[in-house]
Design a protein around this motif. Structure first.
Motif, PDB file in Angstrom:
ATOM      1  N   ASN A  54     -37.075 -28.471 -38.065  1.00 17.87           N
ATOM      2  CA  ASN A  54     -37.236 -28.148 -39.480  1.00 17.87           C
ATOM      3  C   ASN A  54     -37.283 -26.648 -39.733  1.00 17.87           C
ATOM      4  O   ASN A  54     -36.977 -26.205 -40.838  1.00 17.87           O
ATOM      5  N   VAL A  55     -37.660 -25.845 -38.754  1.00 18.55           N
ATOM      6  CA  VAL A  55     -37.641 -24.391 -38.928  1.00 18.55           C
ATOM      7  C   VAL A  55     -36.199 -23.892 -39.043  1.00 18.55           C
ATOM      8  O   VAL A  55     -35.876 -23.076 -39.909  1.00 18.55           O
ATOM      9  N   LEU A  56     -35.327 -24.391 -38.185  1.00 17.06           N
ATOM     10  CA  LEU A  56     -33.919 -23.985 -38.227  1.00 17.06           C
ATOM     11  C   LEU A  56     -33.237 -24.479 -39.495  1.00 17.06           C
ATOM     12  O   LEU A  56     -32.388 -23.791 -40.063  1.00 17.06           O
ATOM     13  N   LEU A  57     -33.612 -25.682 -39.960  1.00 15.32           N
ATOM     14  CA  LEU A  57     -33.034 -26.184 -41.209  1.00 15.32           C
ATOM     15  C   LEU A  57     -33.554 -25.403 -42.410  1.00 15.32           C
ATOM     16  O   LEU A  57     -32.833 -25.203 -43.389  1.00 15.32           O
ATOM     17  N   SER A  98     -33.443 -17.878 -38.803  1.00 19.01           N
ATOM     18  CA  SER A  98     -34.784 -17.646 -38.251  1.00 19.01           C
ATOM     19  C   SER A  98     -34.733 -17.185 -36.801  1.00 19.01           C
ATOM     20  O   SER A  98     -35.674 -16.536 -36.315  1.00 19.01           O
ATOM     21  N   ILE A  99     -33.651 -17.483 -36.082  1.00 21.28           N
ATOM     22  CA  ILE A  99     -33.524 -17.075 -34.679  1.00 21.28           C
ATOM     23  C   ILE A  99     -33.636 -15.561 -34.538  1.00 21.28           C
ATOM     24  O   ILE A  99     -34.138 -15.051 -33.528  1.00 21.28           O
ATOM     25  N   TYR A 100     -33.207 -14.830 -35.562  1.00 22.70           N
ATOM     26  CA  TYR A 100     -33.206 -13.370 -35.485  1.00 22.70           C
ATOM     27  C   TYR A 100     -34.493 -12.750 -36.035  1.00 22.70           C
ATOM     28  O   TYR A 100     -34.564 -11.523 -36.157  1.00 22.70           O
ATOM     29  N   ASN A 138     -42.218 -16.235 -41.674  1.00 22.16           N
ATOM     30  CA  ASN A 138     -41.375 -15.113 -42.057  1.00 22.16           C
ATOM     31  C   ASN A 138     -41.156 -15.018 -43.559  1.00 22.16           C
ATOM     32  O   ASN A 138     -41.086 -13.924 -44.116  1.00 22.16           O
ATOM     33  N   ASP A 139     -41.029 -16.164 -44.242  1.00 22.66           N
ATOM     34  CA  ASP A 139     -40.764 -16.120 -45.673  1.00 22.66           C
ATOM     35  C   ASP A 139     -42.000 -16.413 -46.511  1.00 22.66           C
ATOM     36  O   ASP A 139     -41.904 -16.696 -47.698  1.00 22.66           O
ATOM     37  N   ARG A 185     -47.500 -20.351 -50.577  1.00 23.26           N
ATOM     38  CA  ARG A 185     -47.071 -19.005 -50.189  1.00 23.26           C
ATOM     39  C   ARG A 185     -45.637 -18.934 -49.727  1.00 23.26           C
ATOM     40  O   ARG A 185     -45.103 -17.824 -49.556  1.00 23.26           O
ATOM     41  N   SER A 186     -44.971 -20.062 -49.511  1.00 24.78           N
ATOM     42  CA  SER A 186     -43.608 -20.022 -48.983  1.00 24.78           C
ATOM     43  C   SER A 186     -42.578 -20.661 -49.901  1.00 24.78           C
ATOM     44  O   SER A 186     -41.401 -20.717 -49.552  1.00 24.78           O
TER      45      SER A 186
END
Length: 510
Positions: free
Chosen positions: A28-31, A36-38, A174-175, A472-473
């Motif tokens: 779910n993080v990648l979706l 996000s990998i970077y 991150n977001d 917050r996101s």
């Protein structure tokens, strides 16, 4: 053979350092963010092979945001891991970290003798579930590599299960916007009585940089004298604060006049009526007037001959951005009506039918009550001719005033799942329930807005149903945080309920 296994399970490119962490990414993080990998700086990233399997199952969703993001992740991984050697050994990332794909040797060898796997087996028993296998892979990384290892997932239940077996887990941060103090007040600037009089007469006043330095462009402020007299204003940069500029009232064609009821609504109307502001973000709980005031100001401007807007577009997420409406009968407006009923209610208030605002017409309606009962059977069984404009003849119900605006295209119902690729020109666009969207989804919508259009994002960050965003996101607060201080953006927070005393009490106490 031993060297091959070592290459598979222990990537040689892995970065080692005292402050370096290993992050195991859930699907779910990648979706949520294909890039996000970077965004993990110079740390190590590990992607369990089960994640690739889940992405493979999702990539076929042609019309959904999830499907598009899954395909984007595949393209990123294909570019970073072009062959078997790079996938097994791991690769260096541009930001200094490493990326590798992890195969859990414990599951391959059916080895449950390690303390971590024993703890996991005591908590969960079904290892056909991908979530449990991803947790198992993270535990394998924790035991194989130097600590600390952190599982990154947006699934709260996965976080809880991971912590239960001794694995650190956290949300993708991150977001997420920084935590801000929970306050409904606006900044206050102090003036003496003579400066206040000058501000009221000239419509502007200039402060020194020390006072104005804590304000951002287009921020709404409250000027106050020691005697307690107040006046609202807006900060225009370079120390300059100006009075609000908006009409005494706004109204839809043939509708009733709408006036702001409190100071916050004055701020909101000022932003809505200012052509120099192209993006407005508005936070507000239920009943504060977000929907009604934004719709009223939009219709007031779109029906003005001098306006730059050709019409009003209204939309909101249907469960989540990208979900199909489904193969249901009816037009797009009929399919979207249940989701946009708040706007039909607002239009009904702004443009009431004749029977609602004409006492004489209402009296005639009461006088016909008995006759209506006698004619009920005949009206139901008689043929019902179609009258293209709907005027109430032939047994057809009269067309409501706002329905004519929808028929002639002045008010448009927009489905977010079809917005990609569009260029929305000369429209006043209202996006309701924006707190349900991810930052990427909000970006997709805003980048559709042309130079001559305006978009208003409204919602309540405290009411979120999307399991993958929080206060917050979500896209609404993220957009406000990133756009704050830009000349094209203004932000308003509505806190005082105006719907009714009961609604206000329920919003505060329940």
């Amino acid at each position: 053979m031993e060297s091959t296994q070592s290459a598979v399970y222990t990537p040689s490119q892995r970065h080692v350092g005292t402050q370096v962490k290993t992050y195991v990414l859930d699907t779910n993080v990648l979706l949520h963010d294909p890039q996000s990998i970077y965004k993990f700086e110079d740390n190590n990233l590990a992607i369990p092979v089960e994640v690739l399997e889940e992405l493979d199952a999702i990539k076929g969703e042609q019309s959904t945001e999830r499907g598009r993001n899954a395909r984007r992740v595949h393209r990123v991984l294909q570019e970073l891991l072009p062959d078997s050697h790079s996938m097994h050994e791991g690769v260096k990332l541009p930001n200094g970290g490493t990326l590798s794909v992890i195969i859990n040797r414990y599951l391959v060898e059916n080895n449950w003798s390690t303390p971590a796997m024993q703890r996991l087996r005591a908590v969960v028993s079904d290892f056909t579930k991908k979530d449990n296998r991803i947790i198992a892979s993270a535990l394998f990384v924790q035991e194989t590599y130097q600590p600390p290892t952190i599982l990154v997932t947006k699934d709260v239940n996965v976080q809880l299960k991971a912590r239960a077996v001794g694995l650190e887990a956290e949300d993708y941060l991150n977001d997420k916007v920084p935590e801000a103090p929970d306050t409904d007040s606006y900044p206050t600037l102090e003036l003496d009585v003579y400066e206040m009089q000058r501000f009221c007469s000239e419509g502007a006043i200039e402060f020194d940089d020390n006072i104005a330095g804590r304000l951002y462009l287009n921020e709404y402020v409250l000027l106050m004298t020691p005697e307690g007299k107040t006046m609202p204003g807006r900060y225009f940069g370079h120390g300059l604060v100006k009075r609000l500029r908006f009409p005494e009232f706004v109204k839809a064609p043939g509708g009733i006049p709408i006036r702001p009821r409190n100071l916050e609504q004055q701020f909101f109307m000022d932003a809505l009526m200012d052509d120099s502001i192209s993006l407005i973000t508005c936070f507000g709980k239920a009943g504060t007037g977000k929907t009604l005031l934004s719709t009223a100001c939009a219709l007031h401007q779109t029906t003005d001959d001098a306006s730059r807007y050709d019409g009003l577009s209204i939309s909101r997420p249907v469960i989540a951005l990208g979900k199909d409406i489904g193969f249901l009968p009816g037009s797009l407006e009929e399919k979207m009506k249940p989701w946009l009923q708040p706007y039909h209610d607002a239009l009904e208030v702004l443009m009431p039918s004749k029977s609602q605002k004409d006492p004489q017409f209402a009296a005639k309606k009461v006088g016909k009550k008995n006759k209506k009962h006698d004619d009920l059977h005949a009206s139901m069984t008689a043929p019902q001719p179609f009258h293209g404009g709907g005027g109430g003849s032939g047994g057809m119900p009269p067309m409501k005033p706002y329905e004519r605006l929808i028929r002639n295209g002045l008010v448009e119902i927009e489905a977010l799942c079809f917005i990609r690729g569009r260029s929305i020109a000369r429209r006043f666009f209202i996006l309701d329930e924006a707190q349900q969207l991810t930052p990427h989804e909000v970006k997709t919508v805003i980048t559709r807005i042309s130079e001559s259009s305006k978009i208003v994002l409204i919602g309540d960050p405290a009411q979120i149903d999307n399991p993958y965003v929080d206060a917050r996101s979500n896209g609404l607060v993220y957009c406000h945080n990133r756009m704050k201080g830009q000349s094209l953006h203004a932000h308003v927070k509505l806190s005082k309920g105006e719907r009714s005393r009961l609604a206000e009490l329920a919003a505060d106490l329940l």
